[in-house]
Enzyme design. Structure first.
Site, PDB file in Angstrom:
ATOM      1  N   GLY A 129     -15.661  -4.034  -0.902  1.00 58.06           N
ATOM      2  CA  GLY A 129     -15.054  -3.551   0.338  1.00 58.06           C
ATOM      3  C   GLY A 129     -13.987  -4.490   0.855  1.00 58.06           C
ATOM      4  O   GLY A 129     -14.286  -5.444   1.577  1.00 58.06           O
ATOM      5  N   PRO A 133      -9.641   0.476   7.828  1.00 55.76           N
ATOM      6  CA  PRO A 133      -8.824   1.541   8.425  1.00 55.76           C
ATOM      7  C   PRO A 133      -7.419   1.043   8.790  1.00 55.76           C
ATOM      8  O   PRO A 133      -6.452   1.771   8.618  1.00 55.76           O
ATOM      9  CB  PRO A 133      -9.620   1.928   9.678  1.00 55.76           C
ATOM     10  N   GLY A 136      -4.558  -2.019   4.346  1.00 58.78           N
ATOM     11  CA  GLY A 136      -4.744  -1.695   2.930  1.00 58.78           C
ATOM     12  C   GLY A 136      -3.876  -2.613   2.094  1.00 58.78           C
ATOM     13  O   GLY A 136      -4.340  -3.637   1.595  1.00 58.78           O
ATOM     14  N   GLU A 374      -5.913  -0.032  -5.822  1.00 59.10           N
ATOM     15  CA  GLU A 374      -5.784  -1.407  -6.355  1.00 59.10           C
ATOM     16  C   GLU A 374      -4.329  -1.894  -6.325  1.00 59.10           C
ATOM     17  O   GLU A 374      -3.861  -2.573  -7.244  1.00 59.10           O
ATOM     18  CB  GLU A 374      -6.410  -1.502  -7.746  1.00 59.10           C
ATOM     19  N   THR A 376      -0.567  -0.392  -4.415  1.00 57.49           N
ATOM     20  CA  THR A 376       0.356   0.736  -4.636  1.00 57.49           C
ATOM     21  C   THR A 376       1.508   0.305  -5.553  1.00 57.49           C
ATOM     22  O   THR A 376       1.722  -0.887  -5.798  1.00 57.49           O
ATOM     23  CB  THR A 376       0.961   1.195  -3.289  1.00 57.49           C
TER      24      THR A 376
HETATM   25  C1  FAD Z   1      -9.994   7.164  -3.890  1.00 53.61           C
HETATM   26  C2  FAD Z   1      -9.764   5.763  -3.443  1.00 53.61           C
HETATM   27  C3  FAD Z   1     -10.640   4.761  -3.809  1.00 53.61           C
HETATM   28  C4  FAD Z   1     -10.459   3.448  -3.339  1.00 53.61           C
HETATM   29  N1  FAD Z   1     -11.394   2.485  -3.647  1.00 53.61           N
HETATM   30  C5  FAD Z   1     -11.327   1.273  -3.031  1.00 53.61           C
HETATM   31  C6  FAD Z   1     -12.367   0.294  -3.186  1.00 53.61           C
HETATM   32  O1  FAD Z   1     -13.341   0.500  -3.919  1.00 53.61           O
HETATM   33  N2  FAD Z   1     -12.287  -0.868  -2.476  1.00 53.61           N
HETATM   34  C7  FAD Z   1     -11.233  -1.144  -1.648  1.00 53.61           C
HETATM   35  O2  FAD Z   1     -11.226  -2.210  -1.030  1.00 53.61           O
HETATM   36  N3  FAD Z   1     -10.216  -0.241  -1.500  1.00 53.61           N
HETATM   37  C8  FAD Z   1     -10.247   0.943  -2.154  1.00 53.61           C
HETATM   38  N4  FAD Z   1      -9.224   1.865  -1.992  1.00 53.61           N
HETATM   39  C9  FAD Z   1      -8.122   1.534  -1.101  1.00 53.61           C
HETATM   40  C10 FAD Z   1      -6.776   1.331  -1.779  1.00 53.61           C
HETATM   41  O3  FAD Z   1      -6.763   0.114  -2.476  1.00 53.61           O
HETATM   42  C11 FAD Z   1      -5.712   1.420  -0.673  1.00 53.61           C
HETATM   43  O4  FAD Z   1      -5.640   2.775  -0.279  1.00 53.61           O
HETATM   44  C12 FAD Z   1      -4.350   0.935  -1.133  1.00 53.61           C
HETATM   45  O5  FAD Z   1      -4.368  -0.458  -1.370  1.00 53.61           O
HETATM   46  C13 FAD Z   1      -3.252   1.255  -0.098  1.00 53.61           C
HETATM   47  O6  FAD Z   1      -3.626   0.883   1.182  1.00 53.61           O
HETATM   48  P1  FAD Z   1      -3.486   1.947   2.407  1.00 53.61           P
HETATM   49  O7  FAD Z   1      -4.134   3.208   1.950  1.00 53.61           O
HETATM   50  O8  FAD Z   1      -3.981   1.307   3.624  1.00 53.61           O
HETATM   51  O9  FAD Z   1      -1.943   2.222   2.513  1.00 53.61           O
HETATM   52  P2  FAD Z   1      -0.876   1.344   3.353  1.00 53.61           P
HETATM   53  O10 FAD Z   1      -1.044  -0.096   3.014  1.00 53.61           O
HETATM   54  O11 FAD Z   1      -0.928   1.752   4.763  1.00 53.61           O
HETATM   55  O12 FAD Z   1       0.499   1.841   2.715  1.00 53.61           O
HETATM   56  C14 FAD Z   1       1.126   3.068   3.094  1.00 53.61           C
HETATM   57  C15 FAD Z   1       2.455   3.145   2.347  1.00 53.61           C
HETATM   58  O13 FAD Z   1       3.297   2.052   2.760  1.00 53.61           O
HETATM   59  C16 FAD Z   1       3.696   1.302   1.632  1.00 53.61           C
HETATM   60  N5  FAD Z   1       3.780  -0.107   1.970  1.00 53.61           N
HETATM   61  C17 FAD Z   1       2.876  -0.846   2.659  1.00 53.61           C
HETATM   62  N6  FAD Z   1       3.278  -2.110   2.758  1.00 53.61           N
HETATM   63  C18 FAD Z   1       4.458  -2.193   2.104  1.00 53.61           C
HETATM   64  C19 FAD Z   1       5.389  -3.236   1.823  1.00 53.61           C
HETATM   65  N7  FAD Z   1       5.164  -4.509   2.238  1.00 53.61           N
HETATM   66  N8  FAD Z   1       6.510  -2.954   1.122  1.00 53.61           N
HETATM   67  C20 FAD Z   1       6.742  -1.690   0.688  1.00 53.61           C
HETATM   68  N9  FAD Z   1       5.906  -0.664   0.903  1.00 53.61           N
HETATM   69  C21 FAD Z   1       4.769  -0.901   1.585  1.00 53.61           C
HETATM   70  C22 FAD Z   1       2.593   1.546   0.593  1.00 53.61           C
HETATM   71  O14 FAD Z   1       3.047   1.260  -0.737  1.00 53.61           O
HETATM   72  C23 FAD Z   1       2.286   3.005   0.820  1.00 53.61           C
HETATM   73  O15 FAD Z   1       3.209   3.808   0.158  1.00 53.61           O
HETATM   74  C24 FAD Z   1      -9.357   3.152  -2.515  1.00 53.61           C
HETATM   75  C25 FAD Z   1      -8.436   4.163  -2.188  1.00 53.61           C
HETATM   76  C26 FAD Z   1      -8.632   5.450  -2.629  1.00 53.61           C
HETATM   77  C27 FAD Z   1      -7.648   6.504  -2.219  1.00 53.61           C
END
Ligand code: FAD
Length: 393
Positions: A129, A133, A136, A374, A376
């Site tokens: 974890g 919220p 990410g 893991e 984006t």
């Molecule tokens: C099905 C699923 C399983 C998952 N499993 C796990 C798990 O087991 N453990 C865990 O910890 N997490 C898990 N995740 C979370 C996943 O790692 C995050 O969703 C991911 O890292 C993106 O974070 P966020 O969703 O908060 O998006 P955000 O960080 O809010 O990003 C939103 C958008 O903004 C872009 N962005 C953000 N910052 C920047 C930047 N500095 N420069 C350019 N672009 C940027 C991103 O690339 C993206 O397009 C899971 C997610 C999903 C959907």
């Protein structure tokens, strides 16, 4: 200066034999059921049990706790399982890469003895974890806290999108939390293992996801969760570097999942292009169709090289910065290609590609998240650009 010939790299005969075993297992034991399992929107524990029977959850784990094989074997297994079903592929990837690996890597001998035998045997699952919220990509911006209370830690916060965190056999979730402030003013982050039966730990109802329908993903809430000092993984303040290293390995493993997806797209599209006729000939006679399938072959080959060269670097204990770079490149290229591959293959199937009775529809849904989880695509580009010395924010 005399320059010797390149030796290249190639999977060993043992690795190819292992691939054949996993492929036969996946086709015989999993493939006939995956459409049904996905329709139930829940992780099939029978499938986990079958994969455990083959020893897949112990791959790359320490031998003294029941592990066997190397990281390359794990990638082969994820590729072959993911070729049949991406949900089961991510279940294996997360169980090992995010679940047991951090414990194997950073745990002391008591912690390993407590958790690893069941995890490596596949009798139990662990989650990791990190995401919350409000954080990410900016994982260091987490809000979850763990404060000292006597000999204990008391954890409060919420985690988002955590894979394998709410199944009946999930035994432990490793969470990152703020445990103080460092001398430079930045948050001090530590990693704690929370047994899932700890009061205050709740896996909230599973998400309704676009894809990966047969995988287990929950939000977690932690309210005054009290754990002993034996829950601390490694030393206080090491959480940031621990999760970065965990994600580097995970990126190679996710690339193996993308490779499985691309291969399936290529093979399904080729077979369909040979049998489907239009204007009196197989559609594979049309260059527009045949060339797009040729592109899928190029994507599969590229992905193979990227995944297994990165895995070989990891198995050879190459410099961590080089492994991290190879992992980011593999993650970026293979996952974006997997999304493109599902779009191309679905197009080859025409209207049938939109129907649930053809597996390509499921792969189309499942691929998108590969570009997100893991780290984006944008985060991979950020890491690579920084590695080139660019002052990118
Ligand atoms: C099905 C699923 C399983 C998952 N499993 C796990 C798990 O087991 N453990 C865990 O910890 N997490 C898990 N995740 C979370 C996943 O790692 C995050 O969703 C991911 O890292 C993106 O974070 P966020 O969703 O908060 O998006 P955000 O960080 O809010 O990003 C939103 C958008 O903004 C872009 N962005 C953000 N910052 C920047 C930047 N500095 N420069 C350019 N672009 C940027 C991103 O690339 C993206 O397009 C899971 C997610 C999903 C959907």
């Amino acid at each position: 200066m005399k320059v010797g010939p390149m030796t290249g790299f190639q999977l060993s005969e043992e690795h190819e034999d292992f691939r054949a075993v996993v492929r036969d297992f996946a086709e015989a034991e999993l493939a006939p059921h995956v459409a049904h399992w996905n329709s139930l929107h829940t992780l099939p524990l029978d499938a986990v049990k079958a994969m455990a029977g083959l020893g897949l959850f112990g791959l790359s784990g320490p031998e003294e706790y029941g592990g066997a094989g190397d990281f390359t074997s794990l990638c082969i297994a994820i590729e072959e399982i993911g070729r049949v079903d991406q949900s089961l592929g991510i279940t294996l990837e997360a169980a090992v890469g995010l679940g047991s690996s951090p414990i194997a890597r950073y745990g002391n001998s008591e912690q390993k003895q407590r958790w690893l035998p069941d995890l490596l045997a596949g009798h139990a699952l662990a989650g990791f974890g990190l995401t919350e919220p409000g954080s990410g990509s900016d994982a260091g911006g987490m809000a979850t806290t763990a404060r000292r209370d006597g000999e204990d830690w008391v954890i409060n916060g919420n985690k988002q999108f955590i894979t394998n965190s709410g199944t009946d056999i999930t035994s432990v979730v490793t969470v990152t939390a703020r445990t103080g402030r460092r001398a430079d003013g930045k948050p001090e982050i530590s990693t704690l293992m929370v047994p899932t039966n700890t009061p205050g730990f709740v896996a909230e109802p599973a998400y309704d996801k676009l894809g990966w329908h047969a995988s287990d993903t929950h939000p977690l809430s932690l309210t005054d969760v009290r754990v002993g000092d034996d829950a601390l993984l490694g030393r206080v303040g090491r959480g940031y570097s621990q999760f970065l290293a965990t994600l580097d390995d995970g990126r190679i493993a996710i690339s193996a999942l993308a490779l499985g997806c691309i291969r399936t797209c290529r093979d399904l599209a080729r077979d369909y292009a040979l049998e489907r006729t239009s204007f009196g000939v197989p559609i594979g006679r049309k260059q527009a169709v045949a060339f797009s399938i040729a592109d899928l072959d190029a994507m599969a080959h590229t992905a193979h090289l990227l995944v297994y060269s990165a895995a070989a670097m990891k198995d050879a204990d190459a410099a961590p910065t080089e492994v991290a770079r190879a992992a980011s490149i593999a993650k970026l290229v293979t996952t974006e290609n997997a999304v493109t591959a599902t779009r191309i293959a679905t197009q080859v199937f025409g209207g049938y590609g939109f129907m649930e009775e053809y597996p390509i529809a499921r792969f189309y849904r499942d691929a998108k998240v590969l570009e997100i989880g893991e780290g984006t695509s944008e985060v991979q580009r950020l890491l690579l650009a920084r590695g080139l010395g660019l002052p990118v924010e």
